[in-house]
Design an enzyme around this catalytic site. Structure first.
Site, PDB file in Angstrom:
ATOM      1  N   LEU A 123       0.836  -1.203   0.000  1.00  0.00           N
ATOM      2  CA  LEU A 123       0.000   0.000   0.000  1.00  0.00           C
ATOM      3  C   LEU A 123       0.871   1.252   0.000  1.00  0.00           C
ATOM      4  O   LEU A 123       2.072   1.182   0.259  1.00  0.00           O
ATOM      5  CB  LEU A 123      -0.920  -0.021   1.228  1.00  0.00           C
ATOM      6  CG  LEU A 123      -1.789  -1.279   1.391  1.00  0.00           C
ATOM      7  CD1 LEU A 123      -2.635  -1.190   2.650  1.00  0.00           C
ATOM      8  CD2 LEU A 123      -2.676  -1.497   0.181  1.00  0.00           C
ATOM      9  N   PRO A 124       0.265   2.433  -0.271  1.00  0.00           N
ATOM     10  CA  PRO A 124       1.096   3.635  -0.443  1.00  0.00           C
ATOM     11  C   PRO A 124       1.910   4.044   0.800  1.00  0.00           C
ATOM     12  O   PRO A 124       3.095   4.321   0.677  1.00  0.00           O
ATOM     13  CB  PRO A 124       0.077   4.724  -0.799  1.00  0.00           C
ATOM     14  CG  PRO A 124      -1.093   3.992  -1.353  1.00  0.00           C
ATOM     15  CD  PRO A 124      -1.126   2.676  -0.640  1.00  0.00           C
ATOM     16  N   LYS A 130      15.588  -0.095   4.991  1.00  0.00           N
ATOM     17  CA  LYS A 130      15.151   0.596   3.762  1.00  0.00           C
ATOM     18  C   LYS A 130      15.411   2.102   3.883  1.00  0.00           C
ATOM     19  O   LYS A 130      15.902   2.745   2.942  1.00  0.00           O
ATOM     20  CB  LYS A 130      13.660   0.306   3.546  1.00  0.00           C
ATOM     21  CG  LYS A 130      12.946   1.166   2.527  1.00  0.00           C
ATOM     22  CD  LYS A 130      13.007   0.614   1.138  1.00  0.00           C
ATOM     23  CE  LYS A 130      12.350   1.571   0.154  1.00  0.00           C
ATOM     24  NZ  LYS A 130      12.571   1.262  -1.225  1.00  0.00           N
ATOM     25  N   LYS A 168       9.505  11.057   0.270  1.00  0.00           N
ATOM     26  CA  LYS A 168       8.751  10.257   1.265  1.00  0.00           C
ATOM     27  C   LYS A 168       9.719   9.391   2.086  1.00  0.00           C
ATOM     28  O   LYS A 168       9.654   9.363   3.324  1.00  0.00           O
ATOM     29  CB  LYS A 168       7.734   9.354   0.542  1.00  0.00           C
ATOM     30  CG  LYS A 168       7.022   8.387   1.460  1.00  0.00           C
ATOM     31  CD  LYS A 168       6.340   7.240   0.729  1.00  0.00           C
ATOM     32  CE  LYS A 168       6.059   6.118   1.707  1.00  0.00           C
ATOM     33  NZ  LYS A 168       5.634   4.874   1.097  1.00  0.00           N
ATOM     34  N   THR A 198       6.440   0.625   2.022  1.00  0.00           N
ATOM     35  CA  THR A 198       7.470   1.393   2.729  1.00  0.00           C
ATOM     36  C   THR A 198       6.758   2.323   3.699  1.00  0.00           C
ATOM     37  O   THR A 198       6.071   3.262   3.271  1.00  0.00           O
ATOM     38  CB  THR A 198       8.311   2.221   1.732  1.00  0.00           C
ATOM     39  OG1 THR A 198       8.879   1.328   0.770  1.00  0.00           O
ATOM     40  CG2 THR A 198       9.419   2.964   2.453  1.00  0.00           C
TER      41      THR A 198
HETATM   42  P1  NAD Z   1       0.550   2.827  -5.913  1.00  0.00           P
HETATM   43  O1  NAD Z   1      -0.075   4.050  -5.441  1.00  0.00           O
HETATM   44  O2  NAD Z   1       0.804   2.628  -7.380  1.00  0.00           O
HETATM   45  O3  NAD Z   1      -0.310   1.533  -5.438  1.00  0.00           O
HETATM   46  C1  NAD Z   1      -0.933   1.417  -4.176  1.00  0.00           C
HETATM   47  C2  NAD Z   1      -2.228   0.634  -4.374  1.00  0.00           C
HETATM   48  O4  NAD Z   1      -2.820   0.411  -3.089  1.00  0.00           O
HETATM   49  C3  NAD Z   1      -3.277   1.378  -5.213  1.00  0.00           C
HETATM   50  O5  NAD Z   1      -3.672   0.556  -6.276  1.00  0.00           O
HETATM   51  C4  NAD Z   1      -4.412   1.649  -4.226  1.00  0.00           C
HETATM   52  O6  NAD Z   1      -5.690   1.620  -4.821  1.00  0.00           O
HETATM   53  C5  NAD Z   1      -4.226   0.487  -3.262  1.00  0.00           C
HETATM   54  N1  NAD Z   1      -4.837   0.704  -1.941  1.00  0.00           N
HETATM   55  C6  NAD Z   1      -4.723   1.760  -1.098  1.00  0.00           C
HETATM   56  N2  NAD Z   1      -5.404   1.542   0.040  1.00  0.00           N
HETATM   57  C7  NAD Z   1      -5.979   0.306  -0.074  1.00  0.00           C
HETATM   58  C8  NAD Z   1      -6.810  -0.491   0.769  1.00  0.00           C
HETATM   59  N3  NAD Z   1      -7.213  -0.078   1.972  1.00  0.00           N
HETATM   60  N4  NAD Z   1      -7.205  -1.702   0.304  1.00  0.00           N
HETATM   61  C9  NAD Z   1      -6.810  -2.141  -0.909  1.00  0.00           C
HETATM   62  N5  NAD Z   1      -6.029  -1.440  -1.761  1.00  0.00           N
HETATM   63  C10 NAD Z   1      -5.610  -0.230  -1.341  1.00  0.00           C
HETATM   64  O7  NAD Z   1       1.939   2.681  -5.103  1.00  0.00           O
HETATM   65  P2  NAD Z   1       3.229   1.822  -5.518  1.00  0.00           P
HETATM   66  O8  NAD Z   1       4.119   2.616  -6.420  1.00  0.00           O
HETATM   67  O9  NAD Z   1       2.781   0.455  -5.919  1.00  0.00           O
HETATM   68  O10 NAD Z   1       3.989   1.755  -4.110  1.00  0.00           O
HETATM   69  C11 NAD Z   1       3.508   0.930  -3.053  1.00  0.00           C
HETATM   70  C12 NAD Z   1       4.532   0.970  -1.934  1.00  0.00           C
HETATM   71  O11 NAD Z   1       5.808   0.520  -2.417  1.00  0.00           O
HETATM   72  C13 NAD Z   1       4.782   2.364  -1.340  1.00  0.00           C
HETATM   73  O12 NAD Z   1       4.906   2.251   0.048  1.00  0.00           O
HETATM   74  C14 NAD Z   1       6.091   2.804  -1.988  1.00  0.00           C
HETATM   75  O13 NAD Z   1       6.818   3.721  -1.185  1.00  0.00           O
HETATM   76  C15 NAD Z   1       6.815   1.466  -2.107  1.00  0.00           C
HETATM   77  N6  NAD Z   1       7.836   1.401  -3.160  1.00  0.00           N
HETATM   78  C16 NAD Z   1       7.579   1.914  -4.378  1.00  0.00           C
HETATM   79  C17 NAD Z   1       8.555   1.859  -5.368  1.00  0.00           C
HETATM   80  C18 NAD Z   1       8.291   2.429  -6.739  1.00  0.00           C
HETATM   81  O14 NAD Z   1       9.242   2.586  -7.515  1.00  0.00           O
HETATM   82  N7  NAD Z   1       7.033   2.693  -7.096  1.00  0.00           N
HETATM   83  C19 NAD Z   1       9.797   1.270  -5.085  1.00  0.00           C
HETATM   84  C20 NAD Z   1      10.022   0.714  -3.832  1.00  0.00           C
HETATM   85  C21 NAD Z   1       9.018   0.787  -2.859  1.00  0.00           C
END
Ligand code: NAD
Length: 299
Positions: free
Chosen positions: A65-66, A171, A246, A95
Site C-alpha cells: 500500500l502507499p 530501507k 517520502k 514502505t
Molecule cells: P501505488 O499508489 O501505485 O499503489 C498502491 C495501491 O494500493 C493502489 O492501487 C491503491 O488503490 C491500493 N490501496 C490503497 N489503500 C488500499 C486499501 N485499503 N485496500 C486495498 N487497496 C488499497 O503505489 P506503488 O508505487 O505500488 O507503491 C507501493 C509501496 O511501495 C509504497 O509504500 C512505496 O513507497 C513502495 N515502493 C515503491 C517503489 C516504486 O518505484 N514505485 C519502489 C520501492 C518501494
C-alpha cells in the site's frame, strides 16, 4: 504451492502478484480500484470483493500500500488483524515508518498472529522482473524462514534485518544513503563542468578512483552520458523525486525517534523537499542534478 492473499495492486503490487501467480501459487487479490483486481484476474488470480474476502483461507497475507496510514487503516481500522485466519502470516511490503511497523507487529502478536515488515528495493522494473530485494523485520526468525520462499518468487535477495521494524529501518538507511550519493555525485559533476571539465571524462576518472559509487556506475544524473539512465530521457522515472522525499521523511522520523544524528540526511531531505515543491516530484530523483546546477551563490 501456497494460498496467498495480495492486497494493493498498484505500480508495485500488480507485477508482484503476477509473479506469485507465475510461481504457481493460489493468489486471491483485492484493491480499492476494481480494474486493478480484474486485470490480475485475467492472469489467473481469484478476484475478491474485499480485503477480508481475499484473506479467507489464506496461509499468507501480503500488502503493498502507499503509506503508513493506509497500512494502519487496513490492519487496525478495517480489522484485518482480527479477521485474517489465525494461522496466516501477515507480510507488509509497503514502505512505512518503523514505529508503525513495530506497533502493527505487536498488535498482531497480541491477537496470536505473526506479522513481518518486508519493504523492497528495486522499483517497478524489479517488481516486474522478479528481482526485488526484500529487507525484513521479524520477531521470530522461524516465521521469516516460512515467508522467504514466497518472497523469492518476487525477488532475488531476501534479508532478515532484525526484529519488528528492522526492515523499514534498513530501507530508510539505504535510501537516505542513495539520496546523499546522488546529490554528492551531482555536485562533483557540476563542480567539474563549471571548471571546464567534460562530465564524461570526469565520470570515467571518478569511476576508476575512490569516488566510485552506484550512481556513477549505473545512474549518471548528467544527461547524455548513459543511454539507459533517466537523465537521458528528460528524467522520466525511474524512481520519482516525491517517493525519495517520502523515504527521506521516514529516515528523518527514524532518526528523531532513535536520537541518531543525520546531518547529511537532513540536508538531503531539505533539498528534495524544495525540488518537489518546485514541481519536480514526478521527475526521476536524479533530476536533483538540475537543481544543483541552477543553485546560485548567495549575494
Ligand atoms: P501505488 O499508489 O501505485 O499503489 C498502491 C495501491 O494500493 C493502489 O492501487 C491503491 O488503490 C491500493 N490501496 C490503497 N489503500 C488500499 C486499501 N485499503 N485496500 C486495498 N487497496 C488499497 O503505489 P506503488 O508505487 O505500488 O507503491 C507501493 C509501496 O511501495 C509504497 O509504500 C512505496 O513507497 C513502495 N515502493 C515503491 C517503489 C516504486 O518505484 N514505485 C519502489 C520501492 C518501494
Amino acid at each position: 504451492m501456497a494460498t496467498v492473499a495480495f492486497i494493493g495492486l498498484g505500480n508495485m503490487g500488480a507485477p508482484m502478484a503476477a509473479n506469485l501467480i507465475r510461481g504457481g501459487h493460489d493468489v486471491s487479490v483485492f484493491d480499492l480500484v476494481p480494474e486493478a483486481v480484474s486485470s490480475l484476474a485475467t492472469l489467473g488470480a481469484r478476484a475478491a470483493a474485499s480485503a477480508e474476502q481475499a484473506c479467507s483461507g489464506a496461509g499468507f497475507v501480503i500488502s503493498m500500500l502507499p503509506a503508513s496510514k493506509h497500512v494502519e487503516s487496513l490492519y487496525l481500522d478495517q480489522g484485518l488483524l482480527d479477521s485474517a485466519p489465525t494461522s496466516a502470516i501477515l507480510v507488509d511490503t509497503s514502505t512505512i515508518d518503523a514505529d508503525t511497523a513495530r506497533k502493527l507487529s505487536a498488535a498482531a502478536a497480541g491477537r496470536g498472529r505473526s506479522m513481518i515488515d518486508a519493504p523492497v528495493s528495486g522499483g517497478v522494473a524489479g517488481a516486474t522482473e522478479g528481482t526485488l530485494s526484500f529487507m525484513c523485520g521479524a520477531a521470530d526468525p522461524e516465521v521469516f524462514e516460512k515467508v522467504k520462499p514466497i518472497l523469492l518468487d518476487m525477488g532475488k535477495n531476501v534479508f532478515l534485518a532484525g526484529g519488528p521494524g528492522a526492515g523499514q529501518v534498513a530501507k530508510a538507511c539505504n535510501n537516505m544513503l542513495l539520496s546523499i550519493s546522488m546529490i554528492g555525485t551531482s555536485e562533483a559533476l557540476n563542480l567539474g563542468t563549471k571548471n571546464g571539465l567534460d562530465p564524461e571524462v570526469l565520470s570515467n576518472i571518478m569511476l576508476a578512483s575512490s569516488g566510485k559509487n552506484w550512481v556513477l556506475e549505473v545512474y549518471n544524473p548528467c544527461p547524455g552520458l548513459m543511454e539507459n539512465a533517466p537523465a537521458s530521457r528528460n528524467y522520466e522515472p525511474g524512481f520519482m523525486s516525491e517517493l525519495m522525499l517520502k523515504d527521506l521523511g521516514l529516515a528523518m522520523a527514524a532518526a528523531t525517534s532513535s536520537e541518531a544524528m543525520t546531518p547529511l540526511g537532513g540536508l538531503a531531505y531539505e533539498l528534495y523537499n524544495r525540488h518537489v515543491s518546485e514541481g519536480m516530484g514526478k521527475k526521476d530523483f536524479s533530476s536533483i542534478f538540475r537543481a544543483i546546477e541552477s543553485l546560485q551563490p548567495e549575494s
